[in-house]
Design a protein around this motif. Sequence first.
Motif, PDB file in Angstrom:
ATOM      1  N   TRP A 196       1.377   3.158  12.419  1.00 25.50           N
ATOM      2  CA  TRP A 196       0.562   2.840  11.257  1.00 25.50           C
ATOM      3  C   TRP A 196       0.302   4.080  10.398  1.00 25.50           C
ATOM      4  O   TRP A 196       0.510   4.056   9.185  1.00 25.50           O
ATOM      5  CB  TRP A 196      -0.751   2.213  11.704  1.00 25.50           C
ATOM      6  CG  TRP A 196      -1.896   2.360  10.758  1.00 25.50           C
ATOM      7  CD1 TRP A 196      -3.033   3.072  10.956  1.00 25.50           C
ATOM      8  CD2 TRP A 196      -2.016   1.791   9.444  1.00 25.50           C
ATOM      9  NE1 TRP A 196      -3.859   2.990   9.874  1.00 25.50           N
ATOM     10  CE2 TRP A 196      -3.261   2.206   8.922  1.00 25.50           C
ATOM     11  CE3 TRP A 196      -1.195   0.990   8.654  1.00 25.50           C
ATOM     12  CZ2 TRP A 196      -3.700   1.832   7.665  1.00 25.50           C
ATOM     13  CZ3 TRP A 196      -1.635   0.612   7.397  1.00 25.50           C
ATOM     14  CH2 TRP A 196      -2.873   1.028   6.910  1.00 25.50           C
ATOM     15  N   THR A 231      -8.291   2.489  11.304  1.00 27.92           N
ATOM     16  CA  THR A 231      -7.219   2.933  12.200  1.00 27.92           C
ATOM     17  C   THR A 231      -7.608   2.859  13.657  1.00 27.92           C
ATOM     18  O   THR A 231      -6.827   2.435  14.511  1.00 27.92           O
ATOM     19  CB  THR A 231      -6.802   4.368  11.841  1.00 27.92           C
ATOM     20  OG1 THR A 231      -6.331   4.397  10.488  1.00 27.92           O
ATOM     21  CG2 THR A 231      -5.714   4.871  12.776  1.00 27.92           C
ATOM     22  N   GLY A 252       2.423  -1.909  13.625  1.00 33.70           N
ATOM     23  CA  GLY A 252       1.810  -0.874  12.797  1.00 33.70           C
ATOM     24  C   GLY A 252       2.635  -0.525  11.584  1.00 33.70           C
ATOM     25  O   GLY A 252       2.105  -0.375  10.472  1.00 33.70           O
ATOM     26  N   ALA A 256       1.688  -1.107   7.439  1.00 33.01           N
ATOM     27  CA  ALA A 256       1.790  -0.012   6.463  1.00 33.01           C
ATOM     28  C   ALA A 256       2.739  -0.377   5.330  1.00 33.01           C
ATOM     29  O   ALA A 256       2.435  -0.145   4.149  1.00 33.01           O
ATOM     30  CB  ALA A 256       2.266   1.261   7.171  1.00 33.01           C
ATOM     31  N   THR A 275      -3.004  -6.685   6.992  1.00 31.95           N
ATOM     32  CA  THR A 275      -3.227  -6.951   8.415  1.00 31.95           C
ATOM     33  C   THR A 275      -3.246  -8.446   8.704  1.00 31.95           C
ATOM     34  O   THR A 275      -2.650  -8.913   9.683  1.00 31.95           O
ATOM     35  CB  THR A 275      -4.554  -6.325   8.872  1.00 31.95           C
ATOM     36  OG1 THR A 275      -4.534  -4.913   8.590  1.00 31.95           O
ATOM     37  CG2 THR A 275      -4.776  -6.523  10.356  1.00 31.95           C
TER      38      THR A 275
END
Length: 349
Positions: A196, A231, A252, A256, A275
């Motif tokens: 991520w 995070t 992850g 991103a 997400t």
Amino acid sequence: MSAPHPAARHNPKVTTALRRFAISISVLNIFGYTVLGFEQPWIWPFVALATGYTLEIVLELLGARAEGRAPRFTGGGFKGLVEFLFPAHITSLAVNMLSYVNDKMWVMVFGVVVAVGTKWVLRAPVKGRMRHYMNPSNFGIAVILVLFPWASIAPPYQFTEYLDGGFDWLVPAIIITLGTMLNAKLTERMWLILAWVGGFALQAVIRGLLFDTSVPAALAMMTGVAFVLFTNYMITDPGTTPSSKWGQIAFGGSVAALYGVLTAMSVAYGLFFATALVCAVRGAFLWTADIVARRRAEEALALASVTRTAASAPADGDGASCACPADACTCPAPANAEAAPSNKTPVAA
């Protein structure tokens, strides 16, 4: 900042992680309302907790009745009840802390209801059990942002508004330290964090090259408390993320990459939407994998049944069993059979 459903708490590490998650977010809220300068009214966390606790217990009672089992918060005394409510505690405080809905408390309550309730609605089969795949608190905040355009996430400055003299770096430093220890030892999601963070930095550079955005400004977001919280306590939710190394890297990295796409499209609050979308894709994948596995199992059973039937059937042709009457001496030779050559020498006439 969400956690696995109580049904998944067979691993002592999960219970320990839930406890530390709950303690961490509770301390942060106390510190936030007394020192940091949280924007929401001080009574709202208590309203959020009451809503989350009540809904979690009611839904568990309904689920237990429908499934013909005892509620999961019974049998363990007060400690068992507390451990059962850890997920609702974390989710409720996170939704209130990270969303900003002006003075509309009912919108915050609605977000908590969505967040807690989604664990019972958006589920997929995982290793033979139904598990929720949507990050609860993230989904609750995302729904608020979609349905109420005037709402927003909590302003990042509320975490360091009243800190100066270098102490404004102390809060993210503490969060990073504690979060890293928690994820390395208990949730085991360090590969996800690395993917991520690395993917976030990469998308910032790519957006700078393709769209002429400021790369330093895009990278500076990584130094904020909001990013550090996301995070270490949001995207690493062990209940809604893969456990395998490559699964974590894919998850992850996908969040991103999708964040970069949404930001390039001028979509605000890309962290939460990215997400939620990646969790939805993972849920669809889990359902697809389960359907394919079931079909393959059915085909294998059908093939095995056909094989057993063929093996038990009588063979045709030369290997056929004799159908002569029981009192016959020998079976007659087939009509089309050639006469066997004789070994006797013919007698001359």
